[in-house]
Design an enzyme around this catalytic site. Structure first.
Site, mmCIF file in Angstrom:
data_model
loop_
_atom_site.group_PDB
_atom_site.id
_atom_site.type_symbol
_atom_site.label_atom_id
_atom_site.label_comp_id
_atom_site.label_asym_id
_atom_site.label_seq_id
_atom_site.Cartn_x
_atom_site.Cartn_y
_atom_site.Cartn_z
ATOM 1 N N SER A 106 0.808 -1.272 -0.071
ATOM 2 C CA SER A 106 -0.029 0.017 -0.123
ATOM 3 C C SER A 106 0.857 1.281 0.110
ATOM 4 O O SER A 106 1.721 1.313 -0.840
ATOM 5 C CB SER A 106 -0.857 0.043 1.191
ATOM 6 O OG SER A 106 -1.799 0.928 1.138
ATOM 7 N N ASP A 225 -10.081 -4.655 -5.544
ATOM 8 C CA ASP A 225 -9.430 -3.486 -4.517
ATOM 9 C C ASP A 225 -10.283 -2.206 -4.456
ATOM 10 O O ASP A 225 -10.406 -1.460 -5.148
ATOM 11 C CB ASP A 225 -8.054 -3.029 -4.642
ATOM 12 C CG ASP A 225 -7.211 -2.567 -3.419
ATOM 13 O OD1 ASP A 225 -7.923 -1.255 -2.993
ATOM 14 O OD2 ASP A 225 -6.336 -2.977 -3.014
ATOM 15 N N HIS A 280 -8.305 -4.613 -0.115
ATOM 16 C CA HIS A 280 -7.276 -4.262 0.267
ATOM 17 C C HIS A 280 -6.464 -4.638 1.220
ATOM 18 O O HIS A 280 -5.299 -5.067 1.153
ATOM 19 C CB HIS A 280 -7.285 -2.656 0.238
ATOM 20 C CG HIS A 280 -6.045 -2.161 0.303
ATOM 21 N ND1 HIS A 280 -5.062 -1.810 -0.832
ATOM 22 C CD2 HIS A 280 -5.350 -1.250 1.232
ATOM 23 C CE1 HIS A 280 -4.285 -1.164 -0.284
ATOM 24 N NE2 HIS A 280 -4.209 -0.880 0.651
#
Length: 299
Positions: A106, A225, A280
């Site tokens: 991320s 996501d 995610h």
């Protein structure tokens, strides 16, 4: 880069001092350095460490245990880099014979990209990113909502492209396709625009020279996501002015090879993996993702 305060500098020294002094690795495996995402929680790196260690016995694994939690991980990225970069460099200096692999989740992918571009003496062989906003973020998702005065992304550029917004890490990679002039304003110095070399700065040539030293760039993301917006940002894609997500080959900074992605891609050093069905929070702890898209690149 501003001088570190006495407290932060002492913390940095303690972190570097705690790194094992491995000057060689008899099996020549490249160590893995894991960089966590925003809002990092304790144990975020545990699955990666355990799964990789089982798949590749004897490999060394480091977690950059800095700027953790909701508050610290959301601080300005340049501020975070002031301690992250020397910590990473210290690890790299212990592995000059093998080089290292960066595994970054991320927001950590933006930080690792910055490390590759900003560290003149890095020895990163492979950069692997797990659903990272490499081309930026343009969506009000659960990680953005706590920080913004409005939920309508069309108006948020006024906040993110202010000095107050730039104090928050999300603002450092907020990329509004309708306000590119402000995004690339050299006075505001948005870190992502600087990494893209979208404005001239003192390190423009150095950033590109450092980036093209990568031997492999592996980008992992997928359409389910719900945090990275657009999800194609995980593959260096992004919106055009019509908010149509285009691949990196159609981005202006790729066409003019501003920071070296085109050079890497034309040398067949760029890999994109699309994996469906994952929210995610599962990228860094899903065995199938590691089997297909991580383990083959660290052996």
């Amino acid at each position: 880069m501003k001088l570190l305060s006495g407290l932060v500098f002492s913390l940095l020294l303690s972190r570097i001092a705690s790194i094992p002094n491995y000057k060689g690795n008899s099996n020549k495996l490249r160590p893995v350095i894991f960089m966590h995402g925003i809002f990092n929680k304790p144990g975020e790196s545990n699955f990666s460490r355990d799964y990789i260690s089982q798949a590749v016995p004897g490999i060394l694994f480091y977690h950059i245990d800095l700027w953790n939690g909701i508050v610290e991980s959301a601080r300005n990225i340049d501020t975070q880099l002031s301690t992250i970069l020397p910590t990473m460099q210290a690890i790299m200096d212990n592995h000059t014979d093998t080089g290292v692999t960066l595994l970054c989740y991320s927001q950590g992918g933006v930080i690792c990209r910055a490390a590759v571009e900003m560290l003149a003496h890095h020895n990163v062989h492979t950069l692997i990113t797990l659903s990272s906003p490499l081309s930026g973020q343009y969506g009000v998702t659960s990680d953005v909502e706590p920080f913004v005065p409005s939920k309508d992304r069309a108006f948020l550029w006024r906040f993110w492209y202010s000095w107050e917004g730039q104090a928050i890490s999300i603002g450092n990679y907020w990329n509004d396709p309708h306000h590119q002039t402000k995004f690339a304003d050299p006075e505001l110095n948005v870190p992502l625009a600087r990494l893209n070399n979208q404005f001239a700065h003192n390190f423009t040539a150095e950033y590109k020279r450092n980036f093209v030293r990568l031997e492999r760039l592996v980008m992992i993301g997928g359409p389910n996501d719900t945090i990275i917006t657009p999800w194609q940002s995980a593959h260096f894609g992004f919106y055009d002015k019509n908010e149509t997500a285009l691949p990196f080959e159609k981005q202006p900074w790729y066409l003019n090879d501003a920071f070296g992605l085109r050079t890497l891609n034309e040398a067949n050093k760029v890999m994109r993996h699309t994996y469906g069905g994952l929210e995610h929070i599962y990228w860094y702890r899903t065995p199938a993702v590691f089997d297909c898209c991580v383990i083959p690149y660290i052996k």
